[in-house]
Design an enzyme around this catalytic site. Sequence first.
Site, short mmCIF file in Angstrom:
data_model
loop_
_atom_site.label_atom_id
_atom_site.label_comp_id
_atom_site.label_asym_id
_atom_site.label_seq_id
_atom_site.Cartn_x
_atom_site.Cartn_y
_atom_site.Cartn_z
N ASN A 1 -3.14 -2.73 1.09
CA ASN A 1 -2.95 -1.99 -0.18
C ASN A 1 -2.26 -2.91 -1.19
O ASN A 1 -2.61 -2.93 -2.36
CB ASN A 1 -2.10 -0.74 0.01
CG ASN A 1 -2.76 0.34 0.85
OD1 ASN A 1 -2.10 1.12 1.54
ND2 ASN A 1 -4.08 0.41 0.79
N GLU B 1 -11.10 5.04 8.77
CA GLU B 1 -11.50 4.98 7.35
C GLU B 1 -12.99 4.70 7.21
O GLU B 1 -13.62 4.10 8.10
CB GLU B 1 -10.66 3.90 6.64
CG GLU B 1 -10.94 3.71 5.15
CD GLU B 1 -10.81 4.97 4.30
OE1 GLU B 1 -11.38 6.03 4.66
OE2 GLU B 1 -10.16 4.91 3.24
N ARG C 1 -2.34 1.33 10.93
CA ARG C 1 -1.50 1.87 9.86
C ARG C 1 -1.24 3.37 9.99
O ARG C 1 -0.22 3.86 9.52
CB ARG C 1 -2.06 1.50 8.48
CG ARG C 1 -3.52 1.86 8.23
CD ARG C 1 -4.01 1.05 7.02
NE ARG C 1 -5.35 1.40 6.54
CZ ARG C 1 -6.48 0.91 7.04
NH1 ARG C 1 -6.46 0.11 8.10
NH2 ARG C 1 -7.65 1.23 6.50
N ARG D 1 -1.94 10.46 3.78
CA ARG D 1 -2.47 9.12 4.01
C ARG D 1 -1.42 8.33 4.78
O ARG D 1 -0.24 8.70 4.80
CB ARG D 1 -2.76 8.43 2.68
CG ARG D 1 -3.90 9.09 1.93
CD ARG D 1 -4.10 8.42 0.58
NE ARG D 1 -4.48 7.02 0.72
CZ ARG D 1 -4.54 6.17 -0.32
NH1 ARG D 1 -4.26 6.57 -1.53
NH2 ARG D 1 -4.89 4.91 -0.10
N HIS D 2 -1.83 7.24 5.38
CA HIS D 2 -0.85 6.34 6.02
C HIS D 2 0.09 5.78 4.94
O HIS D 2 -0.24 5.83 3.73
CB HIS D 2 -1.59 5.20 6.72
CG HIS D 2 -2.54 4.49 5.79
ND1 HIS D 2 -2.11 3.57 4.85
CD2 HIS D 2 -3.88 4.61 5.62
CE1 HIS D 2 -3.15 3.14 4.16
NE2 HIS D 2 -4.24 3.77 4.60
N HIS E 1 -6.84 8.33 6.28
CA HIS E 1 -7.15 7.36 5.22
C HIS E 1 -7.73 8.08 4.00
O HIS E 1 -8.20 9.21 4.10
CB HIS E 1 -8.17 6.35 5.76
CG HIS E 1 -7.73 5.73 7.04
ND1 HIS E 1 -7.05 4.54 7.11
CD2 HIS E 1 -7.85 6.17 8.33
CE1 HIS E 1 -6.78 4.26 8.38
NE2 HIS E 1 -7.26 5.24 9.14
#
Length: 490
Positions: A278, A342, A322, A271-272, A407
Site C-alpha cells: 500500500n 484478494e 496481511r 480491510r487488513h 481485501h
Amino acid sequence: MPSATESSSPPKEAVEQYRPNLMNQSPAEFMRPTTRTRGTSNAKTNGVGVQVEDTRICVVMVGLPARGKSLIAQKVVRYLGWLSITAKCFNVGNYRRTATPQPNAAFFDTSNKEGERLRKAAAEAAVADMVKWFKKPDNLIAILDATNSTKARRRWIKERCDAEGIESLFVESKCDDEDIIMSNILEVKTTSPDYQGQDPEEAAKDFRERIKMYERVYETLDEDEADMTYCKIIDVGAQVIINRIQDYLQSRVVYYLMNLHIKPRSIWISRHGESMYNLSGQIGGDADLSTRGEMYAKALPDLVKQSAGDLPLTVWTSTLKRTAQTARYLPYEKLSWKALDELDSGVCDGLTYAEIAQNYPEDFKARDDDKYNYRYLGGESYRDVVIRLEPIIMELERSENILIVTHQAVLRCIYAYFMGSPQDKSPWMEVPLHTLIKLTPRAYKTEEERMFANIPAVSTFREKGSKAQHQETEESTRRNSPMISGEAKA
Ligand SMILES: Nc1ncnc2c1ncn2[C@@H]1O[C@H](COP(=O)(O)OP(=O)(O)OP(=O)(O)O)[C@@H](O)[C@H]1O
C-alpha cells in the site's frame, strides 16, 4: 378461480428489480452446468459457445401473513441479482393497495364479495405483469409474493405458468410459533403502508384479525400437490421438505433458502491494516503490514469490543499474510479462507497503477470502462470474485456473528451482497483502510455503521480515469472514532 390471496409487504424499494450489467457473459453461464445436451429444444448458445437451457422460473410464495414470505422473496431477488441472475418480485399486496390502500381485517374475510373481487383482480394483474416480464430473454426468475393459501389458487398459478412454459416452484413458509409471529407483526406489520398513520397497537390487533381470516381457508402444501415442485420451510428452517426439484437453478434457490435464519446478528468487515505494498502503491502481492498497519492490528481488538461488546465472534481471514497479521491480536477463534484472497491481478500483480497504465494502456482503459467485468490478463474480474465468494455468502447466511478481515475488492463484493449495490457502482466503492464496518441485517434492509481507528494510512482509492499513486490521506486522521454512518437499504 379460487379466492385471491396476497402478501401485504414490503416497501416497494425493497423489492426493486435487479438489471445486472451483462457485457460479455450470460448470467446463465454462472449458474448452470455446461453439460446440457446439444440440440435439445430448450437449449441455446450464449454467444461464447456454452450451451444453456432456457429455464424461466416463477417462485410462488405460500403462507399465512407474517410468516416472512416477503422477506424471503426480497432476499432471493437480492442474492440472484448479486449473481447476475435477473429476478423480480411481484408483490400482490402492492397491486391491491392501488385500489384499496388501507383495508381493515374485514376486507380479507372470504365472505366479503367486494373484497374478494378486488383481491382477485390484484392477483390476476400481478400474474399478467409477470408473464409479460418473462417475454424479455434475460428475465429468468420471478417471485410471486402473496399468501397463495388455497390449493385451488396454487393449481391456477401452476396452470398459468405451464401454459406459458414457465416452471413453477412453490415455497411455503409455515410457522406456528406464536412468539415469532407476534414479533414479526411488531417488527414489520405495524409500519406497513396498510397501517400508515395508525396506532401501532390497533394495527397489530387488526393484523391478528386479518391472519384469522386467512386461517379459515388456509391449506398447507401436502400430498394432493405431489405433482408440484415445492419447498416447505417449517419453523424457520427447523425442517425443510422438498419435492420434485427439477434443475440446477431451482436447486440453487432451494439451497439458499435452506441456509437462511432470522436470529439477530451482525457481520463486521475490515480491510487488513496498511501494507508495505500500500505504501509503495503496488497492487496484489503478499506483503507484510507497515508500521501503521501493525498499529491498526493492535487497535482492532478494542475497536471490535466497542462495537460488539462481549458477543462471541469468529474471525475469518484470507490466506494472505496481511490479513492474518491484522487479525492476530483478536481474542477469537480464527478461520482462513482461500476464497477471501484478494482479486487476482494476473500479469499486473506487483505493479503500480501508473505502471499498468504505461505497460497495458488498453487494459487500463478497458477496466475503467467496465470494471465489474474486466478480467486482468491471467487474473480475475469482480464478476469472478463474486462467483468464488458464493460459498462465503452461504456460510455467512448460516452463521451468527462473524468478523471478516479481508481485501478491498473482496470487501466490496461482500458489501454489495448485503446492500444490494449495483454492479456498475460496487467496484468503485470507497473503503478506507483502518476502518471497521458493522452490517446488521434487518427485515428488508441492512443497517451500516463505520468506525474509524484514527490511525493514518494511505488512500488506496483510485477514481475512474486516474492513475494516481496511493496517497497519504487525511480521511482517517480527521475523524475521531467511532463514527456512525447512516442506514442503508439492502
Ligand atoms: N421462515 C420464517 N418464518 C417465520 N418468520 C420469518 C421467516 N423468515 C423471516 N421471518 C420474519 O418475518 C418478518 C417479515 O414478515 P414478512 O412481511 O416477510 O411476512 P409475510 O409472510 O410476507 O406477510 P404478509 O403476507 O402479510 O405480507 C420478519 O420479522 C422476519 O424476521
